[in-house]
Structure formats: C-alpha cells, structure tokens
Design a protein around this motif. Structure first.
Motif, PDB file in Angstrom:
ATOM      1  N   ASP A  11      57.054  34.221  34.730  1.00 36.93           N
ATOM      2  CA  ASP A  11      56.487  35.462  34.190  1.00 36.93           C
ATOM      3  C   ASP A  11      55.032  35.273  33.777  1.00 36.93           C
ATOM      4  O   ASP A  11      54.203  36.172  33.965  1.00 36.93           O
ATOM      5  CB  ASP A  11      57.305  35.934  32.989  1.00 36.93           C
ATOM      6  CG  ASP A  11      58.654  36.524  33.395  1.00 36.93           C
ATOM      7  OD1 ASP A  11      58.852  36.778  34.592  1.00 36.93           O
ATOM      8  OD2 ASP A  11      59.510  36.719  32.508  1.00 36.93           O
ATOM      9  N   GLU A  69      53.053  35.128  36.993  1.00 35.41           N
ATOM     10  CA  GLU A  69      52.989  36.468  37.574  1.00 35.41           C
ATOM     11  C   GLU A  69      52.041  37.367  36.789  1.00 35.41           C
ATOM     12  O   GLU A  69      51.320  38.187  37.364  1.00 35.41           O
ATOM     13  CB  GLU A  69      54.388  37.067  37.615  1.00 35.41           C
ATOM     14  CG  GLU A  69      54.485  38.368  38.381  1.00 35.41           C
ATOM     15  CD  GLU A  69      55.895  38.896  38.440  1.00 35.41           C
ATOM     16  OE1 GLU A  69      56.347  39.309  39.528  1.00 35.41           O
ATOM     17  OE2 GLU A  69      56.566  38.912  37.384  1.00 35.41           O
ATOM     18  N   SER A  70      52.032  37.213  35.454  1.00 34.87           N
ATOM     19  CA  SER A  70      51.137  38.019  34.617  1.00 34.87           C
ATOM     20  C   SER A  70      49.673  37.703  34.914  1.00 34.87           C
ATOM     21  O   SER A  70      48.841  38.616  35.024  1.00 34.87           O
ATOM     22  CB  SER A  70      51.442  37.756  33.144  1.00 34.87           C
ATOM     23  OG  SER A  70      50.547  38.455  32.306  1.00 34.87           O
ATOM     24  N   ASP A  71      49.343  36.417  35.059  1.00 35.92           N
ATOM     25  CA  ASP A  71      47.956  36.051  35.376  1.00 35.92           C
ATOM     26  C   ASP A  71      47.566  36.533  36.770  1.00 35.92           C
ATOM     27  O   ASP A  71      46.433  36.982  36.992  1.00 35.92           O
ATOM     28  CB  ASP A  71      47.790  34.532  35.272  1.00 35.92           C
ATOM     29  CG  ASP A  71      47.743  34.055  33.826  1.00 35.92           C
ATOM     30  OD1 ASP A  71      47.734  34.917  32.924  1.00 35.92           O
ATOM     31  OD2 ASP A  71      47.731  32.832  33.588  1.00 35.92           O
ATOM     32  N   HIS A 104      48.820  39.134  38.201  1.00 34.29           N
ATOM     33  CA  HIS A 104      48.692  40.587  38.081  1.00 34.29           C
ATOM     34  C   HIS A 104      47.336  40.975  37.490  1.00 34.29           C
ATOM     35  O   HIS A 104      46.748  41.987  37.893  1.00 34.29           O
ATOM     36  CB  HIS A 104      49.821  41.118  37.202  1.00 34.29           C
ATOM     37  CG  HIS A 104      49.787  42.605  36.992  1.00 34.29           C
ATOM     38  ND1 HIS A 104      49.930  43.514  38.023  1.00 34.29           N
ATOM     39  CD2 HIS A 104      49.610  43.346  35.855  1.00 34.29           C
ATOM     40  CE1 HIS A 104      49.852  44.740  37.537  1.00 34.29           C
ATOM     41  NE2 HIS A 104      49.647  44.660  36.238  1.00 34.29           N
ATOM     42  N   ASN A 105      46.830  40.185  36.544  1.00 36.25           N
ATOM     43  CA  ASN A 105      45.505  40.463  35.991  1.00 36.25           C
ATOM     44  C   ASN A 105      44.428  40.364  37.071  1.00 36.25           C
ATOM     45  O   ASN A 105      43.484  41.167  37.088  1.00 36.25           O
ATOM     46  CB  ASN A 105      45.201  39.488  34.854  1.00 36.25           C
ATOM     47  CG  ASN A 105      46.022  39.779  33.612  1.00 36.25           C
ATOM     48  OD1 ASN A 105      46.458  40.904  33.396  1.00 36.25           O
ATOM     49  ND2 ASN A 105      46.245  38.773  32.790  1.00 36.25           N
ATOM     50  N   ASP A 108      45.037  40.920  40.250  1.00 33.81           N
ATOM     51  CA  ASP A 108      45.278  42.107  41.075  1.00 33.81           C
ATOM     52  C   ASP A 108      44.623  43.336  40.466  1.00 33.81           C
ATOM     53  O   ASP A 108      44.066  44.180  41.176  1.00 33.81           O
ATOM     54  CB  ASP A 108      46.789  42.356  41.219  1.00 33.81           C
ATOM     55  CG  ASP A 108      47.429  41.457  42.266  1.00 33.81           C
ATOM     56  OD1 ASP A 108      46.704  40.962  43.147  1.00 33.81           O
ATOM     57  OD2 ASP A 108      48.662  41.253  42.203  1.00 33.81           O
ATOM     58  N   ARG A 109      44.701  43.480  39.150  1.00 35.46           N
ATOM     59  CA  ARG A 109      44.099  44.629  38.470  1.00 35.46           C
ATOM     60  C   ARG A 109      42.585  44.655  38.664  1.00 35.46           C
ATOM     61  O   ARG A 109      41.992  45.712  38.886  1.00 35.46           O
ATOM     62  CB  ARG A 109      44.427  44.596  36.981  1.00 35.46           C
ATOM     63  CG  ARG A 109      45.852  44.990  36.634  1.00 35.46           C
ATOM     64  CD  ARG A 109      46.158  44.712  35.170  1.00 35.46           C
ATOM     65  NE  ARG A 109      45.224  45.399  34.300  1.00 35.46           N
ATOM     66  CZ  ARG A 109      45.371  46.658  33.877  1.00 35.46           C
ATOM     67  NH1 ARG A 109      46.424  47.344  34.250  1.00 35.46           N
ATOM     68  NH2 ARG A 109      44.491  47.208  33.085  1.00 35.46           N
ATOM     69  N   LYS A 111      51.806  48.781  38.640  1.00 45.31           N
ATOM     70  CA  LYS A 111      52.831  47.943  38.052  1.00 45.31           C
ATOM     71  C   LYS A 111      52.769  46.523  38.602  1.00 45.31           C
ATOM     72  O   LYS A 111      52.212  46.274  39.670  1.00 45.31           O
ATOM     73  CB  LYS A 111      54.209  48.548  38.319  1.00 45.31           C
ATOM     74  CG  LYS A 111      54.394  49.918  37.681  1.00 45.31           C
ATOM     75  CD  LYS A 111      55.761  50.489  37.999  1.00 45.31           C
ATOM     76  CE  LYS A 111      55.931  51.866  37.371  1.00 45.31           C
ATOM     77  NZ  LYS A 111      57.244  52.460  37.715  1.00 45.31           N
ATOM     78  N   VAL A 112      53.400  45.608  37.859  1.00 43.60           N
ATOM     79  CA  VAL A 112      53.493  44.218  38.298  1.00 43.60           C
ATOM     80  C   VAL A 112      54.274  44.163  39.608  1.00 43.60           C
ATOM     81  O   VAL A 112      55.346  44.748  39.717  1.00 43.60           O
ATOM     82  CB  VAL A 112      54.193  43.353  37.236  1.00 43.60           C
ATOM     83  CG1 VAL A 112      54.382  41.935  37.744  1.00 43.60           C
ATOM     84  CG2 VAL A 112      53.406  43.357  35.939  1.00 43.60           C
ATOM     85  N   GLY A 113      53.706  43.470  40.586  1.00 40.40           N
ATOM     86  CA  GLY A 113      54.341  43.373  41.897  1.00 40.40           C
ATOM     87  C   GLY A 113      53.735  44.308  42.919  1.00 40.40           C
ATOM     88  O   GLY A 113      54.006  44.181  44.116  1.00 40.40           O
ATOM     89  N   THR A 133      50.685  39.288  43.590  1.00 42.13           N
ATOM     90  CA  THR A 133      52.078  39.255  43.127  1.00 42.13           C
ATOM     91  C   THR A 133      53.041  39.578  44.263  1.00 42.13           C
ATOM     92  O   THR A 133      54.160  39.037  44.300  1.00 42.13           O
ATOM     93  CB  THR A 133      52.282  40.232  41.964  1.00 42.13           C
ATOM     94  OG1 THR A 133      51.745  41.527  42.327  1.00 42.13           O
ATOM     95  CG2 THR A 133      51.585  39.739  40.712  1.00 42.13           C
TER      96      THR A 133
END
Length: 395
Positions: free
Chosen positions: A88, A91-93, A95-96, A98-99, A179-181, A186
């Motif tokens: 997680d 994945e969070s890093d 996702h950041n 990706d943002r 969203k995440v993914g 991700t």
C-alpha cells in the motif's frame, strides 16, 4: 480485547501505540493480568469506549484458561498485514507520481491521446460542464433574490434546491476522482501481479491471500514492480519538459532506494519463519537479526508500526525459541481451513430449520471427511459401466 488497533493493541504484552513506534518492550500479559484488567472494566461500568484508560483494552473474560505464552503467534495474518502495508505504501507513492503526470497531461497532452489521456480529457470536460451549471444556477439565484420578497425567499424550496445543487457540483469538482489504480504506474503494478497470478481481493481493502504473499516473497516481486514502473514512466515522460521529467525521475529513484531494500528484507524474514522445519539456536539468532534489520529499515522512514509488525518484532522470536520450529506448524492457517470447510458444509444444510440439527449435520460430515477410520468404512458409490456403443448396435 476491545479493538486490535486500540491503544493496547497487542494480545501478548502491554505495549501502546507509542511503545510500538519507538520499539520499547513492555511487560507481557498473563491470565492474572487479564482477569485483573477485566475486573477493573466491570467495576467502572463496562463501557468499551473507556476500556483503553481503565482496563488496557480488556473487555471480556478469557474464553480458554490457557497461558498467553502458549497462544500461537498469528503468523498468517502477520504476513498478510505486513506485506499489504508495504504494498500500500509503494502503491501510494506510485499514485502520487501518477497524479503529477495527470496534472501535467491536463495542460500538455501528447499528439496522440492514449487511454490515460482520454480519461484526463473526460474528467476535464466534466469539470467544465459542472462549472457551467454552477454559473447558470448562480444567475437563477441572483434573479430570485432580485424579484422575490425576503419573506418568500426564506421559505422558498426552489432556492434551497438550487443552493444544494451548487454545493454538490462544487464537491464533484473538488473531489479526487482520479482513484488509486487509474494511473499508468499503478496500473502497471496491477499487471505485474496478474502476470504472476497474484490476486487482490475486491473487498477487505484489496487484501492479499497467504499463498500469494509467500509467492511474492519467494520471487522478490519488488524487482518486477519497480521495473514495470520505470518502463511505464519512460513511455509517459517522452514528451514532457526535460526539467520536469528529471524531477519525476528523481522521485522514482527515491522509490527504488526505499522499497527495494524494504521488500527484499521482508522477503528474507518471511521465508525464514513460515515453514515447518526445526530450527537451531544459531538459525533463530539469525532470524532475530533479520527481523530487526527489516523493522529498523521500515522505522527509518517514519511510518507507524502496526500491531502485526510489533508482533513480528517482539513476539515471533520468543515463540521460535520456545518451540524450536518454524511458524508453519503453529499458525492459525489450519483453523482458517476448518472455518472455510464449515462454511461450505453450511451451504449444503441451508434449508434445515433447526440450528441444532444443522450443526450436528455439519459436524458429522466434517468428521466423516477428516477421520481415516470412518472414511474407510464409507461405501463408495459404484461407477456405472457403459456398454460400448458399437456392441449395442451389433446386438
């Protein structure tokens, strides 16, 4: 115990969350301390919300009169919890990143839109449509305020409806629908898991299952995940400004430096404790060093230590020293399998009204399936012999 994630979240000792984060060892729980804590809980009115202050999160009497040091370490759930925590965070890093790519693509799309950029374009168009609706509603409200008396205005349901619609539209614009993914990095990580036939559950926070965690640790999945993130980032950054692409690459390099050691060190721990072999004193000492090496690496980044990671750090090695064997023979996985078997049996007796008859039927079927003596006496149904079609035609 009240809540596993409460202030005193460990079954085996009196460590609080602060003690877990700092790595401080506290005195172990025992049957006497559990009973004393429960007496305090009852004496103060049996309010679960105050159990953390009164009874160190003890809210019930012990179900079985057994010393705490004879309770098996939940190594299956430790494996699931620790690995999911690491994944997680990774994945969070990702996702950041990706943002950030997402925001750049909104103002700087490539010549040929890919699926990611099509999603961005749809989101941008949706936000613009919401803003147009808000402007129209605000004009309508302004006209109502100019043309209606204040007494009618205060009672107007139409005004209330329009104001509520504006609030919902504003929330829709502010809400992070990315969203995440949904991003490229991700999504590439999910593809790596699918390639190695590792599934995440659609419920329970997209948790893993025990066998898949063991597989990921065996193949050291982090090298494949990072490689997928790098190749996907290379594709996404080709037409970005050079300076911005370099900054994002530095963030990706930081991810590599952080997560490759974390996953690799945990993979070593996982393989050394989750087996059914006997252990020597030297092997247990090496496992102790491996666990402290992993937890020290994890603590270095300021992340909070979960109760499961605390159990790994403080209570796994004493269990290994006591029994001199891997946790595979001491884990709760056998109990989980029995639980699953009972659930399957329960489906076959769903129509039985009496709960007692239903339970007796489940227990009888389970005993028949698991007892070699009884199973050997069960008459197996004979398979029907089918005549050859050609012989039947000739006859």
């Amino acid at each position: 115990m009240d809540k596993f994630g409460g202030r005193y979240g460990c079954l085996f000792c009196h460590a609080t969350k602060d003690h877990m984060n700092s790595g401080i060892s506290k005195e172990d729980r025992n049957m006497m301390s559990l009973r004393e804590d429960y007496k305090q809980f009852v004496a103060h009115g049996s309010h679960e919300e105050t159990s953390k202050d009164i009874s160190r999160n003890v809210v019930r009497e012990p179900m079985v009169n057994i010393d705490i040091d004879h309770v098996s370490i939940p190594c299956l759930h430790i494996s699931l919890g620790v690995f999911k925590k690491l994944y997680d965070l990774l994945e969070s890093d990702a996702h950041n990143l990706d943002r950030k790519i997402y925001k750049l693509r909104q103002s700087n799309p490539s010549e040929e839109l890919n699926n990611f950029e099509i999603t961005i374009a749809k989101k941008t168009a949706l936000n613009e449509a919401c803003r147009e609706k808000i402007n129209k509603l605000q004009i309508d409200i302004s006209n109502m305020e100019d043309n209606m008396p204040i007494s009618q205005l205060l009672k107007s349901t139409a005004l209330t409806t329009k104001l509520q619609a504006i609030r919902e539209l504003e929330k829709s614009i502010e809400k992070d629908d990315f969203k995440v993914g949904a991003g490229p990095l991700t999504a590439a990580m999910d593809n790596v898991l699918k390639k190695h036939k590792v599934d995440r559950q659609a419920y329970h926070g997209k948790a893993f299952i025990g066998n898949h965690v063991h597989k990921c640790c065996k193949i050291n999945i982090i090298s494949h995940l990072i490689a997928a993130c790098q190749s996907t980032f290379d594709e996404q950054s080709m037409d970005l400004p050079i300076g911005i692409a370099k900054d994002l690459q530095l963030e990706l390099d930081t991810m590599k430096d952080k997560y490759i050691p974390l996953f690799s060190k945990y993979s070593i721990v996982e393989q050394k404790i989750n087996h059914t072999r006997s252990l020597t004193t030297e092997e247990i000492k090496e496992i102790d060093n491996n666990i402290h090496d992993f937890v020290g690496e994890f603590r270095k980044y300021g992340h909070s230590i979960t109760p499961k990671m605390h159990m790994l750090e403080k209570h796994v090695v004493p269990t290994l020293k006591r029994w001199q064997i891997g946790l595979g023979l001491l884990s709760e996985q056998g109990g989980e399998q029995i639980h699953a078997a009972f659930n399957r049996q329960a489906r076959s007796v769903y129509g039985v009204q009496s709960e007692m008859r239903k339970m007796i039927s489940i227990m009888r079927n389970h005993l028949t399936l698991t007892s070699p003596q009884i199973n050997s006496k069960v008459v197996k149904p004979k398979k029907r012999l089918r005549k050859d079609c050609t012989n039947s035609v000739e006859e």
